[in-house]
Design a protein around this motif. Structure first.
Motif, short mmCIF file in Angstrom:
data_model
loop_
_atom_site.label_atom_id
_atom_site.label_comp_id
_atom_site.label_asym_id
_atom_site.label_seq_id
_atom_site.Cartn_x
_atom_site.Cartn_y
_atom_site.Cartn_z
N ASN A 116 0.84 -1.21 0.00
CA ASN A 116 0.00 0.00 0.00
C ASN A 116 0.87 1.26 0.00
N ASP A 117 1.99 1.18 0.76
CA ASP A 117 2.89 2.35 0.82
C ASP A 117 3.52 2.60 -0.56
N ILE A 118 3.96 1.53 -1.20
CA ILE A 118 4.64 1.73 -2.49
C ILE A 118 3.63 2.12 -3.57
N THR A 119 2.37 1.76 -3.37
CA THR A 119 1.33 2.23 -4.28
C THR A 119 1.29 3.76 -4.26
N ALA A 120 1.43 4.33 -3.05
CA ALA A 120 1.41 5.80 -2.92
C ALA A 120 2.69 6.43 -3.45
N VAL A 121 3.83 5.72 -3.28
CA VAL A 121 5.13 6.32 -3.63
C VAL A 121 5.44 6.17 -5.13
N THR A 122 5.09 5.02 -5.71
CA THR A 122 5.43 4.81 -7.13
C THR A 122 4.21 4.45 -8.00
N GLY A 123 3.30 3.62 -7.48
CA GLY A 123 2.18 3.12 -8.29
C GLY A 123 1.30 4.26 -8.80
N SER A 124 0.84 5.10 -7.87
CA SER A 124 -0.03 6.22 -8.26
C SER A 124 0.75 7.44 -8.72
N ALA A 125 2.06 7.43 -8.46
CA ALA A 125 2.84 8.66 -8.59
C ALA A 125 3.03 9.22 -10.00
N PRO A 126 3.07 8.39 -11.06
CA PRO A 126 3.18 9.03 -12.37
C PRO A 126 2.10 10.09 -12.57
N ALA A 127 0.89 9.82 -12.05
CA ALA A 127 -0.20 10.80 -12.20
C ALA A 127 0.08 12.09 -11.42
N TYR A 128 0.80 11.99 -10.28
CA TYR A 128 1.11 13.23 -9.53
C TYR A 128 1.96 14.14 -10.42
N PHE A 129 2.97 13.51 -11.06
CA PHE A 129 3.86 14.31 -11.92
C PHE A 129 3.09 14.88 -13.12
N PHE A 130 2.20 14.04 -13.69
CA PHE A 130 1.40 14.54 -14.82
C PHE A 130 0.55 15.74 -14.38
N TYR A 131 0.03 15.66 -13.15
CA TYR A 131 -0.83 16.75 -12.65
C TYR A 131 -0.02 18.04 -12.51
N PHE A 132 1.18 17.90 -11.94
CA PHE A 132 2.06 19.06 -11.78
C PHE A 132 2.42 19.64 -13.15
N MET A 133 2.69 18.75 -14.09
CA MET A 133 3.05 19.20 -15.45
C MET A 133 1.85 19.87 -16.11
N GLN A 134 0.66 19.33 -15.86
CA GLN A 134 -0.57 19.93 -16.40
C GLN A 134 -0.73 21.36 -15.88
N ALA A 135 -0.51 21.52 -14.56
CA ALA A 135 -0.66 22.85 -13.95
C ALA A 135 0.34 23.83 -14.55
N MET A 136 1.56 23.36 -14.77
CA MET A 136 2.58 24.25 -15.36
C MET A 136 2.23 24.61 -16.80
N ALA A 137 1.75 23.62 -17.57
CA ALA A 137 1.41 23.88 -18.98
C ALA A 137 0.23 24.86 -19.06
N GLN A 138 -0.74 24.71 -18.13
CA GLN A 138 -1.90 25.62 -18.13
C GLN A 138 -1.43 27.06 -17.94
N LYS A 139 -0.51 27.26 -17.00
CA LYS A 139 -0.02 28.63 -16.75
C LYS A 139 0.80 29.12 -17.95
N ALA A 140 1.58 28.23 -18.56
CA ALA A 140 2.37 28.63 -19.74
C ALA A 140 1.44 29.11 -20.85
N GLU A 141 0.30 28.42 -21.00
CA GLU A 141 -0.67 28.84 -22.03
C GLU A 141 -1.26 30.20 -21.69
N LEU A 142 -1.55 30.41 -20.40
CA LEU A 142 -2.08 31.72 -19.99
C LEU A 142 -1.08 32.83 -20.29
N LEU A 143 0.20 32.47 -20.27
CA LEU A 143 1.25 33.46 -20.57
C LEU A 143 1.38 33.72 -22.07
N GLY A 144 0.66 32.89 -22.88
CA GLY A 144 0.65 33.15 -24.32
C GLY A 144 1.33 32.10 -25.17
N PHE A 145 1.93 31.08 -24.55
CA PHE A 145 2.53 30.01 -25.36
C PHE A 145 1.41 29.13 -25.94
#
Ligand code: NAD
Length: 277
Positions: free
Chosen positions: A176-205
């Motif tokens: 269960n612990d490793i599910t939180a650390v690695t199993g589910s984690a690719p989505a955490y990074f995708f979420y962070f990347m999504q948030a960054m891309a959204q702001k980049a688009e607001l900036l005009g990219f």
């Protein structure tokens, strides 16, 4: 036991995958690409198209008959969805007389060893938690072994090392612990990347520019971390001058409670995994 007698050549073991979907495909691909004999891998699935694609891509043996695959195999990889696992195990126990001779490996999320023991009896079983980057050979797989020999552990370690890194767990609840650390984690990074891309688009990219810039930066940062012996904190400090732009951004994240939020999110994943068991 058959598997244990074959100490000399690991590649002699026949491995059957019951369920030939995404996860089976990525383990099979990793094994074949790292030299495991395709003739010693069998995939079983109810529908033909996935089997035909696996046979064409990797040259493995395929069948629509689970029992036939299991009868021929030393190692059985249970790679169906968790909700189908009980039905599949019941079919195997009813149709394969020497089932206790086989080594079982499950990739299913959520199901504890005790559940397999209810279905299959006291079999030798490894419960694994691969993550989705296994699809590109950069996965992390947590493995917990029940009743298995060192030989069997090294066999399964080499199977999953073909899709990335392995982490051996002493206690079953660490799954269960490793599910939180690695199993589910690719989505955490995708979420962070999504948030960054959204702001980049607001900036005009453009969406494409935003996507490319964020992906390249994430890849660059992960590659730097891979090639450095520094801790994440030190890597971050190296690129954060006091009073500079990065410092300002990091302080904004810190003040918004990023670290606590990440810890809470990971704890929530663990809680959910416990509920699902
Ligand atoms: P999937 O749907 O791609 O594959 C499951 C396969 O099982 C399908 O091809 C389906 O046709 C087949 N199947 C259905 N009933 C069957 C039966 N009675 N006998 C044999 N085969 C049958 O799913 P997936 O993503 O490969 O997931 C498989 C397992 O891997 C799940 O238990 C999941 O929890 C686990 N897992 C997946 C991932 C991932 O990133 N995909 C990560 C960790 C764990």
């Amino acid at each position: 036991m058959k598997l244990r007698q074959r100490i000399k050549s690991m590649n002699d073991n026949t491995v059957a995958f019951i369920g030939a979907g995404n996860m089976a495909r990525c383990i099979i691909g990793g094994m074949v690409n790292t030299g495991y004999p395709a003739a010693n891998i069998i995939a079983a699935n109810p529908s033909r198209p996935k089997l035909d694609a696996l046979a064409a891509d990797f040259g493995i043996v395929v069948t629509q008959d689970n029992l036939l695959a299991v009868q021929k195999a030393d190692v059985i990889v249970l790679s169906v969805k968790p909700q189908l696992m009980g039905e599949v195990c019941r079919q195997l126990i009813a149709g394969v007389p020497d089932i206790s001779e086989k080594l079982f490996v499950t990739v299913a999320a959520g199901l504890p060893v005790s559940r397999y023991e209810e279905w299959l009896g006291p079999v030798r079983l490894m419960r694994t938690m691969p993550n989705s980057p296994s699809l590109v050979g950069l996965g992390v797989t947590g493995i917990f072994a029940s009743r298995c020999s060192n030989y069997e552990k090294s066999f399964v370690d080499s199977m999953f090392s073909a899709t990335g890194k392995t982490v051996w767990l002493d206690q079953e609840n660490q799954i269960n612990d490793i599910t939180a650390v690695t199993g589910s984690a690719p989505a955490y990074f995708f979420y962070f990347m999504q948030a960054m891309a959204q702001k980049a688009e607001l900036l005009g990219f453009s969406p494409d520019e935003a996507h490319q810039m964020v992906v390249q930066t994430a890849l660059g940062a992960a590659t730097m971390a891979t090639q450095s012996s520094l801790s994440f904190a030190d890597l971050r400090a190296q690129v954060t001058s006091k009073g500079g732009t990065t410092h300002e951004a990091i302080e904004t994240m810190r003040n918004a409670g990023l670290e606590l939020m990440v810890a809470d999110a990971m704890q929530a994943a663990i809680r959910r995994a416990e509920e699902m068991a």
